[in-house]
Design a protein around this motif. Structure first.
Motif, PDB file in Angstrom:
ATOM      1  N   GLN A  12      -4.623  -1.442   9.641  1.00  0.00           N
ATOM      2  CA  GLN A  12      -5.784  -1.028   8.748  1.00  0.00           C
ATOM      3  C   GLN A  12      -5.082  -0.074   7.851  1.00  0.00           C
ATOM      4  OE1 GLN A  12      -9.387  -1.858   8.669  1.00  0.00           O
ATOM      5  NE2 GLN A  12      -8.322  -3.267   9.574  1.00  0.00           N
ATOM      6  N   VAL A  13      -4.242  -0.726   7.044  1.00  0.00           N
ATOM      7  CA  VAL A  13      -3.416   0.365   5.983  1.00  0.00           C
ATOM      8  C   VAL A  13      -4.206  -0.101   4.617  1.00  0.00           C
ATOM      9  CG1 VAL A  13      -1.802  -1.639   5.494  1.00  0.00           C
ATOM     10  CG2 VAL A  13      -1.111   0.792   5.119  1.00  0.00           C
ATOM     11  N   ASN A  14      -4.202   1.064   3.840  1.00  0.00           N
ATOM     12  CA  ASN A  14      -4.611   0.982   2.456  1.00  0.00           C
ATOM     13  C   ASN A  14      -3.667   0.360   1.542  1.00  0.00           C
ATOM     14  OD1 ASN A  14      -7.369   1.876   3.099  1.00  0.00           O
ATOM     15  ND2 ASN A  14      -6.526   4.162   3.118  1.00  0.00           N
ATOM     16  N   ASN A  15      -3.863  -0.352   0.606  1.00  0.00           N
ATOM     17  CA  ASN A  15      -3.135  -0.919  -0.188  1.00  0.00           C
ATOM     18  C   ASN A  15      -4.106  -0.672  -1.566  1.00  0.00           C
ATOM     19  OD1 ASN A  15      -1.471  -3.798   1.160  1.00  0.00           O
ATOM     20  ND2 ASN A  15      -1.324  -1.731   1.601  1.00  0.00           N
ATOM     21  N   PHE A  16      -3.261  -0.456  -2.590  1.00  0.00           N
ATOM     22  CA  PHE A  16      -4.273  -0.158  -4.137  1.00  0.00           C
ATOM     23  C   PHE A  16      -3.649  -1.109  -5.068  1.00  0.00           C
ATOM     24  CE2 PHE A  16      -4.670   3.490  -1.403  1.00  0.00           C
ATOM     25  CZ  PHE A  16      -5.744   3.723  -1.504  1.00  0.00           C
ATOM     26  N   ILE A  17      -4.521  -1.461  -5.973  1.00  0.00           N
ATOM     27  CA  ILE A  17      -4.169  -1.965  -7.224  1.00  0.00           C
ATOM     28  C   ILE A  17      -4.605  -0.834  -8.131  1.00  0.00           C
ATOM     29  CG2 ILE A  17      -4.834  -3.576  -9.022  1.00  0.00           C
ATOM     30  CD1 ILE A  17      -2.947  -4.884  -7.033  1.00  0.00           C
ATOM     31  N   ILE A  18      -3.907  -0.405  -9.196  1.00  0.00           N
ATOM     32  CA  ILE A  18      -4.229   0.336 -10.182  1.00  0.00           C
ATOM     33  C   ILE A  18      -3.996  -0.201 -11.527  1.00  0.00           C
ATOM     34  CG2 ILE A  18      -3.907   2.363  -8.905  1.00  0.00           C
ATOM     35  CD1 ILE A  18      -1.177   3.013 -10.434  1.00  0.00           C
ATOM     36  N   ALA A  19      -4.865  -0.156 -12.543  1.00  0.00           N
ATOM     37  CA  ALA A  19      -4.412  -0.863 -13.791  1.00  0.00           C
ATOM     38  C   ALA A  19      -4.947   0.415 -14.917  1.00  0.00           C
ATOM     39  CB  ALA A  19      -5.389  -1.984 -13.712  1.00  0.00           C
ATOM     40  N   CYS A  20      -4.194   0.259 -16.200  1.00  0.00           N
ATOM     41  CA  CYS A  20      -4.628   0.816 -17.201  1.00  0.00           C
ATOM     42  C   CYS A  20      -5.701  -0.142 -18.016  1.00  0.00           C
ATOM     43  CB  CYS A  20      -3.347   0.714 -18.028  1.00  0.00           C
ATOM     44  SG  CYS A  20      -3.895   1.567 -19.932  1.00  0.00           S
ATOM     45  N   GLU A  21      -6.881   0.362 -18.241  1.00  0.00           N
ATOM     46  CA  GLU A  21      -7.744  -0.280 -18.789  1.00  0.00           C
ATOM     47  C   GLU A  21      -7.711  -0.783 -20.108  1.00  0.00           C
ATOM     48  OE1 GLU A  21     -12.172   1.057 -17.996  1.00  0.00           O
ATOM     49  OE2 GLU A  21     -10.865   2.850 -17.151  1.00  0.00           O
ATOM     50  N   GLU A  22      -6.686   0.047 -20.996  1.00  0.00           N
ATOM     51  CA  GLU A  22      -6.655  -0.432 -22.378  1.00  0.00           C
ATOM     52  C   GLU A  22      -5.530  -1.501 -22.530  1.00  0.00           C
ATOM     53  OE1 GLU A  22      -6.069   2.888 -21.516  1.00  0.00           O
ATOM     54  OE2 GLU A  22      -8.075   3.593 -21.954  1.00  0.00           O
ATOM     55  N   THR A  23      -4.541  -1.506 -21.633  1.00  0.00           N
ATOM     56  CA  THR A  23      -3.328  -2.413 -21.770  1.00  0.00           C
ATOM     57  C   THR A  23      -3.390  -3.454 -20.924  1.00  0.00           C
ATOM     58  OG1 THR A  23      -1.899  -1.248 -20.427  1.00  0.00           O
ATOM     59  CG2 THR A  23      -1.697  -0.722 -22.896  1.00  0.00           C
ATOM     60  N   LYS A  24      -4.184  -3.442 -19.817  1.00  0.00           N
ATOM     61  CA  LYS A  24      -4.466  -4.232 -18.619  1.00  0.00           C
ATOM     62  C   LYS A  24      -3.089  -4.504 -17.769  1.00  0.00           C
ATOM     63  CE  LYS A  24      -8.363  -6.237 -19.818  1.00  0.00           C
ATOM     64  NZ  LYS A  24      -9.572  -6.662 -18.923  1.00  0.00           N
ATOM     65  N   SER A  25      -2.053  -3.292 -17.982  1.00  0.00           N
ATOM     66  CA  SER A  25      -0.890  -3.055 -16.989  1.00  0.00           C
ATOM     67  C   SER A  25      -1.329  -2.770 -15.695  1.00  0.00           C
ATOM     68  CB  SER A  25       0.153  -2.244 -17.678  1.00  0.00           C
ATOM     69  OG  SER A  25       0.505  -2.763 -18.885  1.00  0.00           O
ATOM     70  N   ALA A  26      -0.686  -3.511 -14.747  1.00  0.00           N
ATOM     71  CA  ALA A  26      -1.242  -3.062 -13.174  1.00  0.00           C
ATOM     72  C   ALA A  26       0.053  -2.793 -12.515  1.00  0.00           C
ATOM     73  CB  ALA A  26      -1.953  -4.181 -12.830  1.00  0.00           C
ATOM     74  N   ALA A  27      -0.264  -2.059 -11.097  1.00  0.00           N
ATOM     75  CA  ALA A  27       0.526  -2.168 -10.218  1.00  0.00           C
ATOM     76  C   ALA A  27       0.115  -1.812  -8.897  1.00  0.00           C
ATOM     77  CB  ALA A  27       1.380  -0.442 -10.372  1.00  0.00           C
ATOM     78  N   MET A  28       0.729  -2.639  -8.007  1.00  0.00           N
ATOM     79  CA  MET A  28       0.257  -2.393  -6.671  1.00  0.00           C
ATOM     80  C   MET A  28       0.945  -1.425  -6.073  1.00  0.00           C
ATOM     81  SD  MET A  28       0.424  -5.778  -4.083  1.00  0.00           S
ATOM     82  CE  MET A  28      -0.074  -5.790  -2.460  1.00  0.00           C
ATOM     83  N   ASN A  46      -9.192 -10.552 -13.656  1.00  0.00           N
ATOM     84  CA  ASN A  46      -9.233  -9.438 -14.654  1.00  0.00           C
ATOM     85  C   ASN A  46      -8.151  -9.360 -15.855  1.00  0.00           C
ATOM     86  OD1 ASN A  46     -11.792  -7.543 -13.643  1.00  0.00           O
ATOM     87  ND2 ASN A  46     -10.368  -8.135 -11.642  1.00  0.00           N
ATOM     88  N   ASP A  47      -7.582 -10.634 -15.811  1.00  0.00           N
ATOM     89  CA  ASP A  47      -6.244 -10.675 -16.883  1.00  0.00           C
ATOM     90  C   ASP A  47      -5.422  -9.286 -16.603  1.00  0.00           C
ATOM     91  OD1 ASP A  47      -7.265 -13.073 -17.936  1.00  0.00           O
ATOM     92  OD2 ASP A  47      -8.546 -11.927 -19.100  1.00  0.00           O
ATOM     93  N   PHE A  48      -5.287  -8.998 -15.499  1.00  0.00           N
ATOM     94  CA  PHE A  48      -4.366  -7.736 -15.502  1.00  0.00           C
ATOM     95  C   PHE A  48      -2.922  -8.306 -15.184  1.00  0.00           C
ATOM     96  CE2 PHE A  48      -7.844  -5.321 -13.311  1.00  0.00           C
ATOM     97  CZ  PHE A  48      -8.268  -4.650 -14.264  1.00  0.00           C
ATOM     98  N   LYS A  49      -1.952  -7.554 -15.605  1.00  0.00           N
ATOM     99  CA  LYS A  49      -0.683  -8.217 -15.495  1.00  0.00           C
ATOM    100  C   LYS A  49       0.119  -7.133 -14.428  1.00  0.00           C
ATOM    101  CE  LYS A  49       4.112  -8.935 -17.647  1.00  0.00           C
ATOM    102  NZ  LYS A  49       4.595  -8.976 -16.354  1.00  0.00           N
ATOM    103  N   ILE A 116       9.532   9.840 -13.907  1.00  0.00           N
ATOM    104  CA  ILE A 116       8.238   9.415 -14.611  1.00  0.00           C
ATOM    105  C   ILE A 116       8.344   7.822 -14.866  1.00  0.00           C
ATOM    106  CG2 ILE A 116       6.886   9.694 -16.798  1.00  0.00           C
ATOM    107  CD1 ILE A 116       6.718  12.147 -14.943  1.00  0.00           C
ATOM    108  N   ILE A 117       7.304   7.392 -14.558  1.00  0.00           N
ATOM    109  CA  ILE A 117       7.013   5.719 -14.929  1.00  0.00           C
ATOM    110  C   ILE A 117       5.863   5.354 -15.684  1.00  0.00           C
ATOM    111  CG2 ILE A 117       6.778   3.423 -13.761  1.00  0.00           C
ATOM    112  CD1 ILE A 117       8.361   4.195 -11.409  1.00  0.00           C
ATOM    113  N   ASN A 118       5.808   4.796 -16.779  1.00  0.00           N
ATOM    114  CA  ASN A 118       4.629   4.490 -17.595  1.00  0.00           C
ATOM    115  C   ASN A 118       4.237   2.982 -16.998  1.00  0.00           C
ATOM    116  OD1 ASN A 118       4.611   6.864 -19.491  1.00  0.00           O
ATOM    117  ND2 ASN A 118       6.693   6.126 -20.034  1.00  0.00           N
ATOM    118  N   LEU A 119       3.046   3.061 -16.864  1.00  0.00           N
ATOM    119  CA  LEU A 119       2.385   2.011 -16.551  1.00  0.00           C
ATOM    120  C   LEU A 119       1.103   1.762 -17.805  1.00  0.00           C
ATOM    121  CD1 LEU A 119       1.683  -0.474 -14.779  1.00  0.00           C
ATOM    122  CD2 LEU A 119       0.006   0.920 -13.431  1.00  0.00           C
ATOM    123  N   GLY A 120       1.612   1.122 -18.821  1.00  0.00           N
ATOM    124  CA  GLY A 120       0.345   0.918 -19.908  1.00  0.00           C
ATOM    125  C   GLY A 120       0.609   2.310 -20.286  1.00  0.00           C
TER     126      GLY A 120
END
Length: 170
Positions: A12-28, A46-49, A116-120
């Motif tokens: 029952q582990v949590n995994n997440f998708i996060i995304a920048c709304e403006e650029t559609k850049s995403a990370a898991m 959602n057209d997330f990359k 520091i890592i930029n995501l969008g």
């Protein structure tokens, strides 16, 4: 910022998708190996990359889907080198729990404290938080006041420290 949580698997582990709304850049964040197809459908709908897979630490419940995500989506897998030994012993970790064998991802993109890592348009800061495991890290997005802590923190408690690489003192 968009956050989508997936919870499941034997642990029952949590995994997440996060995304920048403006650029559609995403990370898991973390890959428990239980819901990748639904995650991919969500991303595609959602057209997330997907640009990164961030691993908070190297315990089996957070990494057993990393190779699949890496192979399917060709994204870098980010992990602190302190937990590389756990990734390398994925098959052993799985066997301890009687779970089917899986291969570990062969190459990681190491993350370090303060990086520091930029995501969008999102700025993600890596915070080393050893204790749950030697290489535990948190991913902090200050502009959103959001911290992804893996198992460093549990509800109303610290995370476990009795697993390989754990240290109560740290």
């Amino acid at each position: 910022m968009i956050i989508k949580k997936y919870c499941g698997g034997s642990f029952q582990v949590n995994n997440f998708i996060i995304a920048c709304e403006e650029t559609k850049s995403a990370a898991m964040i973390d890959a428990g190996g239980y819901d990748e197809n639904n995650i991919y459908q969500y991303l595609d709908k959602n057209d997330f990359k997907l640009e990164y897979l961030f691993l908070t630490h190297g315990h089996v419940d957070h990494i057993c889907g990393a190779k699949k995500v890496h192979d399917d989506r060709k994204v870098p897998v980010c992990l602190n080198n302190g937990d590389k030994f756990l990734l390398d012993m994925l098959e052993t970790q799985l066997s301890i729990y009687g779970m089917p064998a899986a291969k570990p991802v062969e190459t990681i993109a190491p993350v370090i404290d303060g990086q520091i890592i930029n995501l969008g348009n999102l700025v993600i800061k890596i915070i080393a938080t050893p204790g749950h495991s030697l290489g535990s890290v948190c991913y902090y997005i200050e502009s959103e006041k959001v911290l992804f802590a893996g198992d460093t923190l549990f509800s109303a408690s610290i995370g476990r420290t009795d697993l390989p690489g754990g240290s109560f003192e740290q």
